[in-house]
Write a protein that holds these residues in place. Structure first.
Motif, PDB file in Angstrom:
ATOM      1  N   ALA A   1       0.842  -1.198   0.000  1.00 24.16           N
ATOM      2  CA  ALA A   1       0.000   0.000   0.000  1.00 24.16           C
ATOM      3  C   ALA A   1       0.875   1.245   0.000  1.00 24.16           C
ATOM      4  CB  ALA A   1      -0.898  -0.004   1.223  1.00 24.16           C
ATOM      5  N   SER A   2       0.439   2.268  -0.743  1.00 13.93           N
ATOM      6  CA  SER A   2       1.263   3.470  -0.837  1.00 13.93           C
ATOM      7  C   SER A   2       0.473   4.766  -0.678  1.00 13.93           C
ATOM      8  CB  SER A   2       1.976   3.491  -2.190  1.00 13.93           C
ATOM      9  OG  SER A   2       1.028   3.455  -3.233  1.00 13.93           O
ATOM     10  N   SER A   3      -0.851   4.703  -0.719  1.00 16.10           N
ATOM     11  CA  SER A   3      -1.641   5.929  -0.625  1.00 16.10           C
ATOM     12  C   SER A   3      -2.894   5.676   0.223  1.00 16.10           C
ATOM     13  CB  SER A   3      -2.047   6.398  -2.021  1.00 16.10           C
ATOM     14  OG  SER A   3      -2.991   5.503  -2.567  1.00 16.10           O
ATOM     15  N   PRO A   4      -3.566   6.727   0.646  1.00 22.11           N
ATOM     16  CA  PRO A   4      -4.799   6.559   1.418  1.00 22.11           C
ATOM     17  C   PRO A   4      -5.878   5.758   0.673  1.00 22.11           C
ATOM     18  CG  PRO A   4      -4.009   8.796   1.654  1.00 22.11           C
ATOM     19  CD  PRO A   4      -3.141   8.140   0.615  1.00 22.11           C
ATOM     20  N   ALA A   5      -5.783   5.684  -0.621  1.00 21.45           N
ATOM     21  CA  ALA A   5      -6.747   4.894  -1.404  1.00 21.45           C
ATOM     22  C   ALA A   5      -6.630   3.394  -1.096  1.00 21.45           C
ATOM     23  CB  ALA A   5      -6.537   5.136  -2.887  1.00 21.45           C
ATOM     24  N   ASP A   6      -5.483   2.978  -0.581  1.00 23.89           N
ATOM     25  CA  ASP A   6      -5.249   1.563  -0.255  1.00 23.89           C
ATOM     26  C   ASP A   6      -5.672   1.210   1.167  1.00 23.89           C
ATOM     27  OD1 ASP A   6      -4.097   1.105  -2.774  1.00 23.89           O
ATOM     28  OD2 ASP A   6      -2.128   1.779  -2.072  1.00 23.89           O
ATOM     29  N   MET A   7      -6.350   2.121   1.842  1.00 21.82           N
ATOM     30  CA  MET A   7      -6.705   1.898   3.242  1.00 21.82           C
ATOM     31  C   MET A   7      -7.551   0.643   3.443  1.00 21.82           C
ATOM     32  SD  MET A   7      -8.182   4.505   6.001  1.00 21.82           S
ATOM     33  CE  MET A   7      -8.668   3.941   7.611  1.00 21.82           C
ATOM     34  N   GLY A   8      -8.491   0.396   2.567  1.00 21.32           N
ATOM     35  CA  GLY A   8      -9.350  -0.787   2.685  1.00 21.32           C
ATOM     36  C   GLY A   8      -8.567  -2.079   2.642  1.00 21.32           C
ATOM     37  N   LYS A   9      -7.587  -2.130   1.751  1.00 23.53           N
ATOM     38  CA  LYS A   9      -6.758  -3.320   1.623  1.00 23.53           C
ATOM     39  C   LYS A   9      -5.954  -3.564   2.909  1.00 23.53           C
ATOM     40  CE  LYS A   9      -3.900  -2.937  -1.787  1.00 23.53           C
ATOM     41  NZ  LYS A   9      -2.849  -2.899  -2.805  1.00 23.53           N
ATOM     42  N   VAL A  10      -5.393  -2.489   3.457  1.00 24.61           N
ATOM     43  CA  VAL A  10      -4.585  -2.589   4.675  1.00 24.61           C
ATOM     44  C   VAL A  10      -5.471  -2.946   5.875  1.00 24.61           C
ATOM     45  CG1 VAL A  10      -3.085  -1.328   6.266  1.00 24.61           C
ATOM     46  CG2 VAL A  10      -2.837  -0.989   3.808  1.00 24.61           C
TER      47      VAL A  10
END
Length: 150
Positions: free
Chosen positions: A114-123
């Motif tokens: 993950a690299s951005s806030p858009a990846d929050m769901g994945k994390v």
């Protein structure tokens, strides 16, 4: 089933010792267990994971009520919630502190790429599974947001 037996034994002890606050919390746990066991579609026995979720739910309810009562200056009610929360916490696994959560979340972010806030769901999906019962979801969410914003 072991939690239910522990609670039943603790209820007897609390009754003999006339510990009103502890008895109130233990009876709440027992009632929640019975409700979960008799719920439609539920199996007769609760798994350890089900027991953990149940205790976490009860603890969260007490924390939320405690916060509300404190904002409304109702210390009498807040004290009762706090007493019950202390009893419920005895049956929950030890919670991670903030630095341990940060370390775990950083590892999860590296693992998922993950690299951005858009990846929050994945994390958060991975974090909630790995940290289930060990950390409060609000704290984990805040740390994930903070680390992904960097």
């Amino acid at each position: 089933m072991s939690l239910e037996l522990d609670i039943n034994g603790a209820i007897k002890t609390a009754m003999l010792a006339r510990q009103e606050a502890e008895l109130r919390a233990l009876r709440a746990i027992k009632a929640a267990i019975l409700l979960a066991k008799t719920a439609e579609g539920a199996s007769a026995e609760l798994t350890a994971a089900d027991e953990l979720k149940l205790l976490q739910k009860l603890a969260k309810q007490r924390k939320d009520s405690l916060e509300i009562f404190r904002t409304q200056n109702r210390e009498d009610l807040a004290k009762k919630e706090e007493e019950e929360l202390l009893v419920i916490d005895r049956y929950l696994p030890k919670q991670l502190d903030e630095s341990e959560i940060r370390t775990a979340v950083a590892a999860i972010i590296a693992e998922t790429g993950a690299s951005s806030p858009a990846d929050m769901g994945k994390v958060m999906g991975v974090a909630t599974k790995q940290l289930a019962g060990k950390a409060d979801g609000k704290i984990v969410s805040g740390i994930v947001k903070e680390l992904l914003a960097k």
